[in-house]
Design a protein around this motif. Structure first.
Motif, PDB file in Angstrom:
ATOM      1  N   LYS A  41       0.800  -1.219   0.000  1.00  0.00           N
ATOM      2  CA  LYS A  41       0.000   0.000   0.000  1.00  0.00           C
ATOM      3  C   LYS A  41       0.838   1.279   0.000  1.00  0.00           C
ATOM      4  O   LYS A  41       0.356   2.341  -0.418  1.00  0.00           O
ATOM      5  CB  LYS A  41      -0.935   0.015   1.216  1.00  0.00           C
ATOM      6  N   TRP A  42       2.084   1.211   0.458  1.00  0.00           N
ATOM      7  CA  TRP A  42       2.934   2.393   0.514  1.00  0.00           C
ATOM      8  C   TRP A  42       4.036   2.282  -0.537  1.00  0.00           C
ATOM      9  O   TRP A  42       4.642   1.222  -0.701  1.00  0.00           O
ATOM     10  CB  TRP A  42       3.565   2.545   1.901  1.00  0.00           C
ATOM     11  N   GLU A  43       4.311   3.379  -1.210  1.00  0.00           N
ATOM     12  CA  GLU A  43       5.372   3.406  -2.207  1.00  0.00           C
ATOM     13  C   GLU A  43       6.692   3.775  -1.551  1.00  0.00           C
ATOM     14  O   GLU A  43       6.792   4.799  -0.866  1.00  0.00           O
ATOM     15  CB  GLU A  43       5.044   4.426  -3.303  1.00  0.00           C
ATOM     16  N   HIS A  44       7.704   2.944  -1.776  1.00  0.00           N
ATOM     17  CA  HIS A  44       9.042   3.250  -1.272  1.00  0.00           C
ATOM     18  C   HIS A  44       9.724   4.207  -2.243  1.00  0.00           C
ATOM     19  O   HIS A  44       9.804   3.934  -3.443  1.00  0.00           O
ATOM     20  CB  HIS A  44       9.870   1.977  -1.133  1.00  0.00           C
ATOM     21  N   ILE A  45      10.191   5.348  -1.739  1.00  0.00           N
ATOM     22  CA  ILE A  45      10.849   6.342  -2.578  1.00  0.00           C
ATOM     23  C   ILE A  45      12.264   6.592  -2.053  1.00  0.00           C
ATOM     24  O   ILE A  45      12.562   6.336  -0.887  1.00  0.00           O
ATOM     25  CB  ILE A  45      10.071   7.676  -2.621  1.00  0.00           C
ATOM     26  N   ILE A  46      13.134   7.074  -2.928  1.00  0.00           N
ATOM     27  CA  ILE A  46      14.474   7.499  -2.535  1.00  0.00           C
ATOM     28  C   ILE A  46      14.391   8.982  -2.211  1.00  0.00           C
ATOM     29  O   ILE A  46      14.031   9.794  -3.061  1.00  0.00           O
ATOM     30  CB  ILE A  46      15.490   7.250  -3.659  1.00  0.00           C
ATOM     31  N   ARG A  47      14.696   9.319  -0.972  1.00  0.00           N
ATOM     32  CA  ARG A  47      14.586  10.714  -0.531  1.00  0.00           C
ATOM     33  C   ARG A  47      15.914  11.132   0.088  1.00  0.00           C
ATOM     34  O   ARG A  47      16.353  10.541   1.066  1.00  0.00           O
ATOM     35  CB  ARG A  47      13.439  10.845   0.487  1.00  0.00           C
ATOM     36  N   HIS A  48      16.544  12.161  -0.490  1.00  0.00           N
ATOM     37  CA  HIS A  48      17.883  12.552  -0.057  1.00  0.00           C
ATOM     38  C   HIS A  48      17.869  13.568   1.094  1.00  0.00           C
ATOM     39  O   HIS A  48      18.904  13.807   1.715  1.00  0.00           O
ATOM     40  CB  HIS A  48      18.664  13.122  -1.237  1.00  0.00           C
ATOM     41  N   GLU A  49      16.721  14.178   1.367  1.00  0.00           N
ATOM     42  CA  GLU A  49      16.655  15.121   2.483  1.00  0.00           C
ATOM     43  C   GLU A  49      16.873  14.382   3.808  1.00  0.00           C
ATOM     44  O   GLU A  49      16.424  13.251   3.987  1.00  0.00           O
ATOM     45  CB  GLU A  49      15.299  15.828   2.510  1.00  0.00           C
ATOM     46  N   GLU A  50      17.545  15.039   4.729  1.00  0.00           N
ATOM     47  CA  GLU A  50      17.809  14.429   6.028  1.00  0.00           C
ATOM     48  C   GLU A  50      16.546  14.441   6.887  1.00  0.00           C
ATOM     49  O   GLU A  50      15.620  15.226   6.665  1.00  0.00           O
ATOM     50  CB  GLU A  50      18.949  15.168   6.736  1.00  0.00           C
ATOM     51  N   GLY A  51      16.529  13.588   7.914  1.00  0.00           N
ATOM     52  CA  GLY A  51      15.414  13.569   8.853  1.00  0.00           C
ATOM     53  C   GLY A  51      14.267  12.677   8.397  1.00  0.00           C
ATOM     54  O   GLY A  51      14.316  12.018   7.357  1.00  0.00           O
ATOM     55  N   ILE A  52      13.194  12.661   9.207  1.00  0.00           N
ATOM     56  CA  ILE A  52      12.015  11.841   8.975  1.00  0.00           C
ATOM     57  C   ILE A  52      10.846  12.734   8.579  1.00  0.00           C
ATOM     58  O   ILE A  52      10.658  13.810   9.147  1.00  0.00           O
ATOM     59  CB  ILE A  52      11.640  11.058  10.253  1.00  0.00           C
ATOM     60  N   MET A  53      10.069  12.309   7.610  1.00  0.00           N
ATOM     61  CA  MET A  53       8.853  13.028   7.246  1.00  0.00           C
ATOM     62  C   MET A  53       7.874  13.009   8.421  1.00  0.00           C
ATOM     63  O   MET A  53       7.896  12.084   9.233  1.00  0.00           O
ATOM     64  CB  MET A  53       8.190  12.371   6.034  1.00  0.00           C
TER      65      MET A  53
END
Length: 279
Positions: free
Chosen positions: A154-166
């Motif tokens: 159900k959740w899409e795994h994305i590559i995210r370069h920003e630091e920290g947690i959404m």
């Protein structure tokens, strides 16, 4: 199987800065299914001092301090690791809990130690989702497997370069997140029903996947009799011998590969590169 892991982390600064004390969590944690054959770490600029220490959660790390000013910081590590077999389902929960449950009933001798791993934020959507998965399950292991499968689908795994947690609500409602975002959401889900969880950062090797999974984050949940069990919400799997942990903590901010700051008003820019190959 032997793996070579090369990991480069580089911070660049818009102007010269004074680096404060840094901590490098780049030492593979001891696990019975692998052993480190060779290892090499280099730091540029060269620290005035660098020593191995152990933090409050028993994670080994290098503490480094610097003199002078610089416009970059680069940390390189190079390992050769021999990996053996490991069955992630090879455990027995003892004592067996009554299932389903509102809050997981840990034996009294564990409760004080595990308390910090059970505290987390919560909101109705998270609780309703977890309780719905529990109603579809027959036992605790089946529940964990089904929960992983549902997050993966159900959740899409994305590559995210920003630091920290959404923000947690954003992860849950947008149905997207990086490995660390999805891991934090899974921890929150499990903590909402009293299960003790901790955040893991490290390496994952799967030659069938596209680039972007090598530097990875996943979760460990504590089950009496079985101890800490690795769960990967990004891939919907229990963690096996292809997972090499570097840092583990009740809070993701204490499990980052590099922890530190600098003096000055400059902006910083982060780039990382991890290559894992069979040798």
């Amino acid at each position: 199987m032997k793996l070579r892991i090369r990991h480069s982390t580089r911070y660049t600064y818009d102007q010269k800065v004074q680096l404060n004390i840094h901590e490098f969590y780049l030492i593979p944690l001891q696990r019975f299914y692998f052993r480190v054959l060779k290892s090499n770490w280099t730091v540029f600029p060269k620290p005035q001092g660098i020593h191995e220490r152990i933090n409050f959660e028993n994670n080994p790390y290098f503490q480094a301090w610097f003199t002078g000013e610089t416009d970059f910081l680069e940390i390189k590590s190079d390992f050769e690791i021999e990996v053996g077999e490991f069955n992630p389902y090879g455990f027995i929960i003892q004592p067996q809990p009554v299932f389903p449950f509102d809050q997981f009933p840990y034996p009294e001798e564990f409760r004080d130690y595990l308390r910090i791993y059970t505290i987390g934020e919560n909101f109705p959507g998270i609780s309703d989702f977890v309780k719905g998965v529990m109603k579809e399950s027959d036992d605790l292991v089946g529940f964990l497997v089904l929960l992983l499968a549902k997050i993966h689908s159900k959740w899409e795994h994305i590559i995210r370069h920003e630091e920290g947690i959404m923000p947690l609500v954003e992860i849950f409602e947008s149905k997207t997140g990086s490995c660390r975002d999805l891991s934090w959401m899974l921890m929150t889900m499990l903590r909402s029903i009293g299960l003790a969880c901790r955040f893991v950062s490290g390496y994952a090797f799967n030659p069938e996947l596209n680039a972007g999974h090598e530097l990875h984050a996943w979760v460990e949940v504590f089950l009496p009799g079985a101890s800490w069990i690795g769960l990967d919400p990004s891939l919907g799997l229990l963690a096996d011998s292809r997972y090499i942990p570097l840092g583990i903590s009740y809070d993701p901010k204490f499990a980052s590969p590099v922890v530190g700051n600098y003096g000055g008003a400059s902006l910083s820019h982060l780039s990382t590169d991890v290559v894992i190959e069979v040798v």
